[in-house]
Design a protein around this motif. Structure first.
Motif, mmCIF file in Angstrom:
data_model
loop_
_atom_site.group_PDB
_atom_site.id
_atom_site.type_symbol
_atom_site.label_atom_id
_atom_site.label_comp_id
_atom_site.label_asym_id
_atom_site.label_seq_id
_atom_site.Cartn_x
_atom_site.Cartn_y
_atom_site.Cartn_z
ATOM 1 N N ASP A 1 0.814 -1.210 0.000
ATOM 2 C CA ASP A 1 0.000 0.000 0.000
ATOM 3 C C ASP A 1 0.850 1.265 0.000
ATOM 4 O OD1 ASP A 1 -2.480 -1.167 -0.125
ATOM 5 O OD2 ASP A 1 -2.738 -1.284 2.039
ATOM 6 N N ILE A 2 0.337 2.283 -0.662
ATOM 7 C CA ILE A 2 0.982 3.601 -0.688
ATOM 8 C C ILE A 2 0.280 4.478 0.341
ATOM 9 C CG2 ILE A 2 1.627 5.579 -2.121
ATOM 10 C CD1 ILE A 2 1.202 3.783 -4.574
ATOM 11 N N LYS A 3 1.016 4.922 1.332
ATOM 12 C CA LYS A 3 0.435 5.703 2.413
ATOM 13 C C LYS A 3 0.043 7.107 1.933
ATOM 14 C CE LYS A 3 1.300 2.556 5.615
ATOM 15 N NZ LYS A 3 0.229 1.839 6.365
ATOM 16 N N LEU A 4 -0.991 7.650 2.569
ATOM 17 C CA LEU A 4 -1.380 9.031 2.321
ATOM 18 C C LEU A 4 -0.502 9.971 3.138
ATOM 19 C CD1 LEU A 4 -5.290 8.783 2.506
ATOM 20 C CD2 LEU A 4 -3.859 8.781 0.461
ATOM 21 N N LYS A 5 -0.303 11.172 2.628
ATOM 22 C CA LYS A 5 0.445 12.203 3.347
ATOM 23 C C LYS A 5 -0.492 13.378 3.634
ATOM 24 C CE LYS A 5 4.918 11.028 1.288
ATOM 25 N NZ LYS A 5 6.080 11.540 0.513
ATOM 26 N N SER A 6 -0.445 13.863 4.858
ATOM 27 C CA SER A 6 -1.354 14.924 5.278
ATOM 28 C C SER A 6 -1.220 16.169 4.417
ATOM 29 C CB SER A 6 -1.102 15.278 6.748
ATOM 30 O OG SER A 6 -1.327 14.165 7.588
ATOM 31 N N LEU A 7 0.021 16.586 4.146
ATOM 32 C CA LEU A 7 0.236 17.801 3.358
ATOM 33 C C LEU A 7 -0.275 17.618 1.931
ATOM 34 C CD1 LEU A 7 1.355 20.654 3.176
ATOM 35 C CD2 LEU A 7 3.586 19.681 2.568
ATOM 36 N N THR A 8 -0.047 16.447 1.363
ATOM 37 C CA THR A 8 -0.519 16.180 0.002
ATOM 38 C C THR A 8 -2.041 16.214 -0.066
ATOM 39 O OG1 THR A 8 1.410 14.779 -0.411
ATOM 40 C CG2 THR A 8 -0.443 14.542 -1.917
ATOM 41 N N MET A 9 -2.706 15.603 0.906
ATOM 42 C CA MET A 9 -4.169 15.578 0.911
ATOM 43 C C MET A 9 -4.744 16.974 1.151
ATOM 44 S SD MET A 9 -5.122 12.644 0.039
ATOM 45 C CE MET A 9 -6.826 13.104 0.222
ATOM 46 N N TRP A 10 -4.109 17.738 2.036
ATOM 47 C CA TRP A 10 -4.588 19.095 2.287
ATOM 48 C C TRP A 10 -4.442 19.962 1.038
ATOM 49 C CZ3 TRP A 10 -7.570 22.456 4.073
ATOM 50 C CH2 TRP A 10 -7.247 23.810 4.131
ATOM 51 N N ARG A 11 -3.313 19.825 0.342
ATOM 52 C CA ARG A 11 -3.113 20.614 -0.879
ATOM 53 C C ARG A 11 -4.053 20.150 -1.988
ATOM 54 N NH1 ARG A 11 3.457 21.685 -1.334
ATOM 55 N NH2 ARG A 11 3.512 23.266 0.338
ATOM 56 N N LEU A 12 -4.380 18.868 -2.014
ATOM 57 C CA LEU A 12 -5.365 18.380 -2.982
ATOM 58 C C LEU A 12 -6.724 19.019 -2.708
ATOM 59 C CD1 LEU A 12 -6.281 16.447 -5.230
ATOM 60 C CD2 LEU A 12 -6.594 14.684 -3.492
ATOM 61 N N PHE A 13 -7.126 19.048 -1.449
ATOM 62 C CA PHE A 13 -8.377 19.698 -1.078
ATOM 63 C C PHE A 13 -8.313 21.190 -1.399
ATOM 64 C CE2 PHE A 13 -10.755 22.156 2.087
ATOM 65 C CZ PHE A 13 -12.028 21.668 1.893
#
Length: 267
Positions: free
Chosen positions: A77-89
């Motif tokens: 599995d490829i883990k999610l990154k908080s900064l990446t998800m926040w910037r996606l949002f």
């Protein structure tokens, strides 16, 4: 070579579901969608609050950590990154990372819709209670005392006098309506009760706690939810439709699935 997107396009999802349902990219896509679905209802920025693509909200960190520990548990599995998800949002909400938005308060917090004894008679002035108050049959006030969205509709709204007032004006106008003997009903989240839906004089209101609004927010989750819809609608109104002209200069992606959605509403 470009890295694969976190949120996959429909054709890519269909291909992986058929040929590689355990794909790390597909599992990360599901986790990212779940992350956004859980984050959007918790994100309620205050009026005047500065929002930066580099400052991650605590709730986003909590959701990402939970999904990494409880869903993305396989070795591949490829883990999610908080900064990446926040910037996606952030991109979904505001378009790009160069924008530094500041949340603004609602221009009004109460909407009123009136009915008259003589429907053919138009209002003489623009005041809620004008010189022709004797012709008023009923006044319905929709109280929006927070930043959450609500949905309202009224029969024959285009020929009924309506407008907006500040919350501080409601008690005074309530007293005036009572003095002149005009029916005045206030609809709020409190009067709507657990269902989140209330009505009066053919005016129906659905608050954010209603099933209707929850389903609508869920359907719009992939494109930012109701918060993004409010942002886009406000930008459209303030810019006089300029954003629509800008979109017309874009290009069509033949690989993307097309959508045909029609919506009629009043603002």
């Amino acid at each position: 070579m470009a890295r694969p997107s976190i949120i996959l396009p429909p054709n890519k999802i269909h291909h992986l579901q058929c040929h590689d349902p355990s794909s790390p990219q597909l599992r990360r896509h599901y986790a990212a969608r779940k992350c956004l679905d859980e984050f959007i209802p918790t994100h309620h920025p205050h009026a005047g609050q500065d929002i930066s693509p580099n400052r991650i909200p605590p709730s986003m960190k909590i959701i990402v950590t939970h999904l990494n520990k409880n869903y993305l548990t396989r070795p591949t599995d490829i883990k999610l990154k908080s900064l990446t998800m926040w910037r996606l949002f952030f991109r979904i909400m505001f378009g790009n990372l160069e924008v530094q938005p500041k949340m603004v308060p609602l221009s009004h917090h109460a909407i009123y819709v009136q009915s008259r004894h003589d429907k053919r008679m138009n209002a003489i002035c623009k005041n809620q209670i004008g010189k022709d108050y004797a012709n008023l049959k009923c006044n319905t006030t929709i109280v929006q005392d927070g930043v959450e969205a609500l949905l309202y509709g009224a029969q024959d709204l285009h020929i009924r006098y309506h407008g907006s007032v500040d919350l501080e004006d409601i008690p005074m106008r309530r007293a005036v309506f009572d003095f002149v003997g005009i029916e005045n009903v206030e609809i709020s989240q409190k009067t709507a009760g657990r269902s989140g839906v209330a009505s009066n004089d053919n005016v129906v209101v659905a608050f954010s706690t209603s099933i209707t609004m929850k389903k609508l927010n869920k359907r719009l989750a992939s494109c930012g939810g109701l918060l993004r819809f409010q942002h886009e609608l406000t930008a459209h109104v303030l810019l006089g439709g300029v954003r629509d002209e800008e979109r017309m200069n874009g290009t069509i992606d033949p690989t993307s699935t097309s959508y045909n959605i029609r919506c009629r509403f009043g603002f």
